[in-house]
Write a protein that holds these residues in place. Structure first.
Motif, PDB file in Angstrom:
ATOM      1  N   GLU A  13       0.828  -1.187   0.000  1.00  0.00           N
ATOM      2  CA  GLU A  13       0.000   0.000   0.000  1.00  0.00           C
ATOM      3  C   GLU A  13       0.871   1.249   0.000  1.00  0.00           C
ATOM      4  O   GLU A  13       0.665   2.189   0.750  1.00  0.00           O
ATOM      5  CB  GLU A  13      -0.942  -0.002   1.213  1.00  0.00           C
ATOM      6  CG  GLU A  13      -1.959  -1.120   1.164  1.00  0.00           C
ATOM      7  CD  GLU A  13      -3.053  -0.974   2.209  1.00  0.00           C
ATOM      8  OE1 GLU A  13      -3.353   0.164   2.618  1.00  0.00           O
ATOM      9  OE2 GLU A  13      -3.581  -1.984   2.626  1.00  0.00           O
ATOM     10  N   PRO A  17      -3.398   6.440   0.255  1.00  0.00           N
ATOM     11  CA  PRO A  17      -4.598   5.850  -0.330  1.00  0.00           C
ATOM     12  C   PRO A  17      -5.645   6.926  -0.601  1.00  0.00           C
ATOM     13  O   PRO A  17      -5.590   8.023  -0.031  1.00  0.00           O
ATOM     14  CB  PRO A  17      -5.074   4.883   0.758  1.00  0.00           C
ATOM     15  CG  PRO A  17      -4.593   5.496   2.030  1.00  0.00           C
ATOM     16  CD  PRO A  17      -3.278   6.146   1.691  1.00  0.00           C
ATOM     17  N   PRO A  18      -6.620   6.659  -1.455  1.00  0.00           N
ATOM     18  CA  PRO A  18      -7.696   7.618  -1.700  1.00  0.00           C
ATOM     19  C   PRO A  18      -8.418   7.967  -0.402  1.00  0.00           C
ATOM     20  O   PRO A  18      -8.537   7.131   0.504  1.00  0.00           O
ATOM     21  CB  PRO A  18      -8.627   6.875  -2.666  1.00  0.00           C
ATOM     22  CG  PRO A  18      -7.768   5.817  -3.292  1.00  0.00           C
ATOM     23  CD  PRO A  18      -6.772   5.432  -2.262  1.00  0.00           C
ATOM     24  N   TYR A  21     -11.150   5.625   0.929  1.00  0.00           N
ATOM     25  CA  TYR A  21     -10.592   4.376   1.445  1.00  0.00           C
ATOM     26  C   TYR A  21     -10.031   4.582   2.846  1.00  0.00           C
ATOM     27  O   TYR A  21     -10.248   3.755   3.750  1.00  0.00           O
ATOM     28  CB  TYR A  21      -9.502   3.859   0.509  1.00  0.00           C
ATOM     29  CG  TYR A  21      -8.866   2.568   0.977  1.00  0.00           C
ATOM     30  CD1 TYR A  21      -9.511   1.348   0.800  1.00  0.00           C
ATOM     31  CD2 TYR A  21      -7.623   2.568   1.604  1.00  0.00           C
ATOM     32  CE1 TYR A  21      -8.940   0.158   1.237  1.00  0.00           C
ATOM     33  CE2 TYR A  21      -7.033   1.393   2.037  1.00  0.00           C
ATOM     34  CZ  TYR A  21      -7.699   0.185   1.856  1.00  0.00           C
ATOM     35  OH  TYR A  21      -7.124  -0.984   2.301  1.00  0.00           O
ATOM     36  N   ARG A  95      -5.865  -2.781 -11.521  1.00  0.00           N
ATOM     37  CA  ARG A  95      -6.784  -1.787 -10.996  1.00  0.00           C
ATOM     38  C   ARG A  95      -8.021  -1.735 -11.888  1.00  0.00           C
ATOM     39  O   ARG A  95      -7.982  -2.036 -13.070  1.00  0.00           O
ATOM     40  CB  ARG A  95      -6.099  -0.423 -10.952  1.00  0.00           C
ATOM     41  CG  ARG A  95      -4.804  -0.413 -10.142  1.00  0.00           C
ATOM     42  CD  ARG A  95      -4.064   0.898 -10.363  1.00  0.00           C
ATOM     43  NE  ARG A  95      -2.745   0.860  -9.754  1.00  0.00           N
ATOM     44  CZ  ARG A  95      -2.494   1.238  -8.513  1.00  0.00           C
ATOM     45  NH1 ARG A  95      -3.463   1.659  -7.744  1.00  0.00           N
ATOM     46  NH2 ARG A  95      -1.276   1.192  -8.042  1.00  0.00           N
ATOM     47  N   SER A  98     -12.925   3.838 -12.219  1.00  0.00           N
ATOM     48  CA  SER A  98     -12.442   5.164 -12.585  1.00  0.00           C
ATOM     49  C   SER A  98     -12.410   6.028 -11.348  1.00  0.00           C
ATOM     50  O   SER A  98     -12.938   5.672 -10.310  1.00  0.00           O
ATOM     51  CB  SER A  98     -13.365   5.770 -13.640  1.00  0.00           C
ATOM     52  OG  SER A  98     -14.680   5.881 -13.144  1.00  0.00           O
ATOM     53  N   THR A 100     -11.555   7.576  -7.911  1.00  0.00           N
ATOM     54  CA  THR A 100     -10.873   7.039  -6.731  1.00  0.00           C
ATOM     55  C   THR A 100     -10.721   5.535  -6.820  1.00  0.00           C
ATOM     56  O   THR A 100      -9.764   4.969  -6.306  1.00  0.00           O
ATOM     57  CB  THR A 100     -11.643   7.408  -5.458  1.00  0.00           C
ATOM     58  OG1 THR A 100     -12.982   6.943  -5.570  1.00  0.00           O
ATOM     59  CG2 THR A 100     -11.643   8.904  -5.234  1.00  0.00           C
ATOM     60  N   ALA A 102      -9.910   3.788  -9.282  1.00  0.00           N
ATOM     61  CA  ALA A 102      -8.727   3.445 -10.058  1.00  0.00           C
ATOM     62  C   ALA A 102      -7.446   3.620  -9.257  1.00  0.00           C
ATOM     63  O   ALA A 102      -6.387   3.159  -9.667  1.00  0.00           O
ATOM     64  CB  ALA A 102      -8.675   4.309 -11.313  1.00  0.00           C
ATOM     65  N   ASP A 103      -7.529   4.305  -8.123  1.00  0.00           N
ATOM     66  CA  ASP A 103      -6.350   4.549  -7.309  1.00  0.00           C
ATOM     67  C   ASP A 103      -6.101   3.457  -6.274  1.00  0.00           C
ATOM     68  O   ASP A 103      -5.157   3.550  -5.504  1.00  0.00           O
ATOM     69  CB  ASP A 103      -6.484   5.892  -6.586  1.00  0.00           C
ATOM     70  CG  ASP A 103      -6.532   7.062  -7.570  1.00  0.00           C
ATOM     71  OD1 ASP A 103      -5.891   6.954  -8.632  1.00  0.00           O
ATOM     72  OD2 ASP A 103      -7.213   8.053  -7.275  1.00  0.00           O
ATOM     73  N   LEU A 104      -6.949   2.462  -6.232  1.00  0.00           N
ATOM     74  CA  LEU A 104      -6.783   1.390  -5.257  1.00  0.00           C
ATOM     75  C   LEU A 104      -5.852   0.312  -5.779  1.00  0.00           C
ATOM     76  O   LEU A 104      -5.921  -0.075  -6.950  1.00  0.00           O
ATOM     77  CB  LEU A 104      -8.134   0.749  -4.927  1.00  0.00           C
ATOM     78  CG  LEU A 104      -9.165   1.599  -4.198  1.00  0.00           C
ATOM     79  CD1 LEU A 104     -10.409   0.769  -3.910  1.00  0.00           C
ATOM     80  CD2 LEU A 104      -8.607   2.177  -2.908  1.00  0.00           C
ATOM     81  N   THR A 105      -4.992  -0.225  -4.899  1.00  0.00           N
ATOM     82  CA  THR A 105      -4.209  -1.407  -5.234  1.00  0.00           C
ATOM     83  C   THR A 105      -5.117  -2.623  -5.150  1.00  0.00           C
ATOM     84  O   THR A 105      -6.240  -2.563  -4.642  1.00  0.00           O
ATOM     85  CB  THR A 105      -3.039  -1.586  -4.257  1.00  0.00           C
ATOM     86  OG1 THR A 105      -3.570  -1.871  -2.955  1.00  0.00           O
ATOM     87  CG2 THR A 105      -2.172  -0.340  -4.190  1.00  0.00           C
TER      88      THR A 105
END
Length: 532
Positions: A13, A17-18, A21, A95, A98, A100, A102-105
């Motif tokens: 991580e 993170p967004p 999240y 991922r 779209s 936020t 898309a920002d997650l692992t």
């Protein structure tokens, strides 16, 4: 050679993170801490609390249960999940979505998936029902203890009846269109369908029943009384032996403790994982193997990543996987010939009367298949699963409304006679022997057999990867096995769903095949079976 997973897949991580999240984890950590505090109070009730403490403890646990439920069902969790909608729905390889999402692992997406599942379940059930279930469990525990001690099922029957009614109501709130037992099973194993579980259990039963019959017809004599023929074993000396075995296996005492309880169990977190056992002065193997079993639970809990405490990435995958760890250490280590080569001198040091017992005799005593055992926690590795079958069938019938609580003792005894060839003379040795129904834990029992099948598959893979695992066990060196299990299972927390976790660890989907091959070879050799 088994397959591994990348660091990123396991839970990397890096980077901020967004925001939704981060808010979601903040809310979930509050839920986890309340539940973990409740776990400590529950441990205390079973281990140390004075008998008169039940009225207050029932209120305390009910309050914590409703608080954790409300926190999990709260709008703050719902809102954060809504902002992350779709983030956990992509493949494990990349991922998705779209914004936020898309920002997650991958690991973060898995955490969102797990929290969403729990949130939706909690949001469907009224807080008042959660409180009532918790209160009933707290009051049922001392009633069960009294009923078992006095061999009086009627003392416990009203609480069991109330639990059945409450759990039917609970299942109806979660999903009124499905089999209520299936809904309850998902509280303990949410990633395997009940149909899939039954397929695995059926495969085990179809192999075990004729094998047990063949073993009982075998003329091979094992050293079944290697220890029981030598007199009694004082409880305090057995406790010292159990501490020795925990130390031998690598239990970190700075993060755990050993106590006694009416029914052995393990509970805790990655920072504090406690085990309990109980003693039978006629046989030291019961407490020893129970302790090894609970060590397996504890070492899984302790192997979860500290840095993810309070999140799904720092929580166990659920009970089938948890039971795989306890059954792996109990059966594949504690009942192995290599283990007794190493540990028998320690037992003899504590109990000099066993000086003439050989490692082979100790191995045979630990692996005898009983003809007359009534107690599940003292069962051998094979008939154990018939004990599970009895409970599985009875609780399914209770939840379905096909069996009245008053008829449980008679049905229990009939099934024991049919499946195991023995009939309990008392309810204490029959339907009152397990603690699970006092907690209202319907759907738990199948995970024991599922865990046994999983344990065999994991141990087979570990044995293929570790240069000479048998030699290590015989030398009392468990580091490589600990490292393998931590790397392949523990460190992932709830990152993978059950089948995916097993496949990532072993390279194969979860089946009963390794278990069936293992028991066929082991017990075929022990009992000189013609079918092997």
């Amino acid at each position: 050679m088994t397959t591994g997973t990348s660091d990123r897949d396991a839970g990397d991580e890096s980077g901020a993170p967004p925001a939704p999240y981060a808010r979601l984890l903040e809310e979930y950590r509050r839920v986890a801490n309340v539940r973990n505090a409740s776990g400590v109070l529950s441990w205390d009730q079973q281990v140390m609390m004075p008998e008169g403490g039940t009225p207050a403890r029932a209120q305390q646990l009910s309050t914590l249960s409703s608080l954790s439920h409300d926190l999990l069902a709260d709008d703050a969790v719902s809102d954060a999940l809504a902002e992350l909608d779709g983030a956990e729905r992509g493949s494990a390889g990349g991922r998705t979505g779209s914004g936020t999402a898309a920002d997650l692992t991958d690991a973060q997406s898995a955490a969102v998936r797990e929290i969403r599942r729990k949130h939706e379940r909690a949001a469907a059930v009224p807080t008042e029902l959660i409180e009532e279930i918790s209160t009933t469990a707290s009051e049922a525990l001392p009633a069960w203890k009294e009923a078992k001690a006095e061999d009086d099922f009627e003392t416990f029957a009203p609480y069991l009846r109330e639990h059945v009614e409450l759990k039917r109501e609970y299942a109806e709130h979660v999903d009124p269109d499905r089999d209520p037992y299936e809904v309850l099973f998902e509280d303990f194993e949410p990633c395997l369908s009940l149909d899939r579980a039954e397929d695995i259990l059926t495969a085990m039963r179809e192999t075990l029943v004729p094998m047990i019959d063949e073993i009982r017809a075998s003329e091979t004599d094992l050293a079944t009384d290697a220890f029981t023929s030598l007199g009694t074993y004082a409880a305090d000396e057995q406790e010292a032996l159990c501490r020795d075995v925990l130390s031998t296996l690598g239990y970190p005492w700075e993060r755990g403790r050993l106590d006694t309880a009416p029914h052995p169990f393990s509970t805790g977190t990655t920072f504090d994982a406690r085990v309990t056992t109980r003693f039978d002065e006629s046989d030291p193997l019961g407490s020893l193997l129970s302790t090894v079993h609970e060590f397996g639970h504890a070492t899984y809990t302790l192997g979860l990543p500290d840095e993810h405490y309070g999140t799904p990435l720092g929580e166990d995958r659920d009970l089938s996987v948890h039971e795989s760890q306890s059954r792996l250490w109990e059966n594949h280590v504690g009942r192995s010939a290599a283990f007794w080569e190493h540990f028998l001198p320690t037992l003899v040091e504590q109990f000099p009367k066993a000086a003439d017992v050989t490692p082979r005799e100790a191995y045979e005593a630990a692996n005898q298949v009983y003809e007359d055992n009534l107690i599940r926690t003292e069962a051998d590795e094979l008939t154990y699963h018939l004990h599970i079958l009895v409970r599985f069938e009875i609780e399914r019938a209770l939840i379905a409304g096909d069996l009245d609580v008053d008829d449980v003792p008679a049905v229990w005894n009939d099934k024991y006679e049919a499946y195991l060839g023995v009939r309990p003379e008392t309810d204490a040795a029959g339907c009152l022997q397990d603690i699970h129904w006092s907690h209202g834990n319907f759907g738990y029992f199948p995970t024991y057999s599922l865990g046994s099948a999983m344990a065999a598959q994991l141990y087979h893979a570990a044995d293929a990867d570790i240069a000479d695992l048998d030699r290590d066990v015989a030398a009392g060196d468990f580091d490589a096995l600990h490292e393998w299990l931590t790397e392949r299972v523990h460190r992932h927390g709830a990152r993978y769903e059950t089948n995916d976790l097993v496949e990532a660890a072993t390279g194969e989907p979860f089946t009963a095949d390794a278990f069936l091959e293992y028991v066929t070879a082991k017990y075929g050799a022990l009992y000189d079976l013609d079918s092997v």
